[in-house]
Design an enzyme around this catalytic site. Structure first.
Site, PDB file in Angstrom:
ATOM      1  N   LEU A 127       0.848  -1.201   0.000  1.00 12.02           N
ATOM      2  CA  LEU A 127       0.000   0.000   0.000  1.00 12.02           C
ATOM      3  C   LEU A 127       0.878   1.243   0.000  1.00 12.02           C
ATOM      4  CD1 LEU A 127      -2.734   1.450   0.303  1.00 12.02           C
ATOM      5  CD2 LEU A 127      -2.492   1.171   2.780  1.00 12.02           C
ATOM      6  N   HIS A 231       6.425   2.794  12.313  1.00 10.99           N
ATOM      7  CA  HIS A 231       7.015   4.006  11.751  1.00 10.99           C
ATOM      8  C   HIS A 231       5.959   5.115  11.801  1.00 10.99           C
ATOM      9  CE1 HIS A 231       8.761   6.667   8.667  1.00 10.99           C
ATOM     10  NE2 HIS A 231       9.905   6.025   8.870  1.00 10.99           N
TER      11      HIS A 231
END
Length: 342
Positions: A127, A231
């Site tokens: 994605l 992240h």
């Protein structure tokens, strides 16, 4: 209008651009011409399969296209199964108890054990939405349309699905978790290890990874702090998946220790709440926003649109119908984009 469709060989350069822009730690989209070409060819084979009785090693890769300019603005994929030909590794977080009643000592210690527990499940992957288009809920569409595809073609996918979340690393691609592993077990940096995995070269993992469980307390403080953490750029994607029912069950990436989340496909919110209805075409000046897709594989199309929904039909405007390649009476699958009940 932004439309999601199967990738084609003509999209190679756009996919390569997405790979370059995705940055370090994006294992499923390495900057490698041969691998990207093979992923496109593999996707073409998967979409061409007219009859599938059970999930195999198909890889479905889609792009989001601006139909006015022809520009590819992002990509998104689904692996029907993982780990059938190439080993699919994770670390499993567990506990080991050290207890001495005589000495009055009790220690429950977290461990990391190398495993292949997710072998055979489906994976939402690859994605990536380019920076200028991260608005107007485009990212939500680019992720969630896959759940409509899985709902429509359940026979092509496993009972369970996972998504690997990018772990913590700095702007130079350095992972605190990998730094500890590198110091004690490897002689390559994170970028090289991540790249080798992305192109399918995984032999070194079995050869060099520690075979015994690792006590988390033996990691340095920086490495301990990132186990199971995402992240910063991945937090919105994780939040969206959690709202769909995905949960962290203690499995982390072997390189950056980012979390992997899992769900039973039938329990995905968008799968449960999606509806399959015949389409009518008409004016829809106002109405709730939905993700709408057609019900074909090779000619799959999905987009966001304002619709009118009744118990028997869904009405979309002529432009949306043309983009979806549907005629009155054709079936479409829909789900609310904003989470509102229809």
């Amino acid at each position: 209008m932004l439309v999601v469709r199967p990738i084609t060989p003509q999209d190679y350069q756009a996919l390569y651009t997405c790979a370059e822009e995705s940055g370090h730690g994006f294992t499923s989209l390495p900057v490698d011409e041969d691998l990207l070409q093979r992923r496109i060819a593999r996707a073409q084979e998967a979409f061409a399969l007219e009859q599938v009785s059970k999930p195999g090693e198909e890889g479905y890769l889609f792009v989001m296209e601006d139909t006015e300019t022809g520009e590819i603005v992002g990509c998104s994929g689904i692996e029907a199964t993982v780990g059938l030909s190439d080993a699919f590794y994770h670390y499993r977080l567990g506990k080991e108890v050290h207890h001495s009643r005589q000495l009055g000592v009790y220690n429950a210690l977290e461990t990391l054990t190398l495993c292949n527990d997710y072998t055979g499940v489906s994976e939402l992957c690859t994605l990536f939405l380019r920076e200028p288009f991260r608005k107007n809920m485009n990212g939500r569409v680019l992720s969630r349309f896959r759940m409509l595809f899985m709902a429509e073609f359940k026979e092509r996918f496993s009972q369970y699905a996972i998504a690997e979340m990018r772990g913590v690393s700095n702007d130079d691609g350095e992972s605190p978790f990998w730094r500890w592993l590198q110091q004690h077990f490897f002689s390559m940096d994170f970028i090289d290890a991540d790249y080798l995995t992305g192109i399918g070269e995984k032999t070194f993992i079995a050869e060099l990874m520690p075979r015994q469980p690792i006590y988390v307390k033996l990691l340095d403080a920086e490495a301990q702090a990132v186990v199971g953490q995402v992240h910063k750029s991945t937090r919105p994607a994780l939040g969206m998946l959690e709202s769909e029912g995905f949960r962290f069950r203690g499995y982390v990436d072997i390189f950056d220790a980012g979390p992997t989340v899992e769900v039973e496909v039938n329990n995905i919110k968008s799968v449960r709440e999606s509806k399959r209805l015949p389409v009518t075409i008409g004016e829809v000046a106002e109405g709730p926003l939905y993700i709408v897709c057609n019900t074909r594989v090779a000619d799959f199309r999905a987009l966001q649109a304002r619709v009118k929904v009744t118990a028997e039909t869904v009405t979309i405007d002529a432009d949306s119908a043309a983009a979806l390649r549907v005629q009155p009476g054709d079936q479409v699958r829909i789900v609310s984009l904003t989470g509102e009940n229809s």
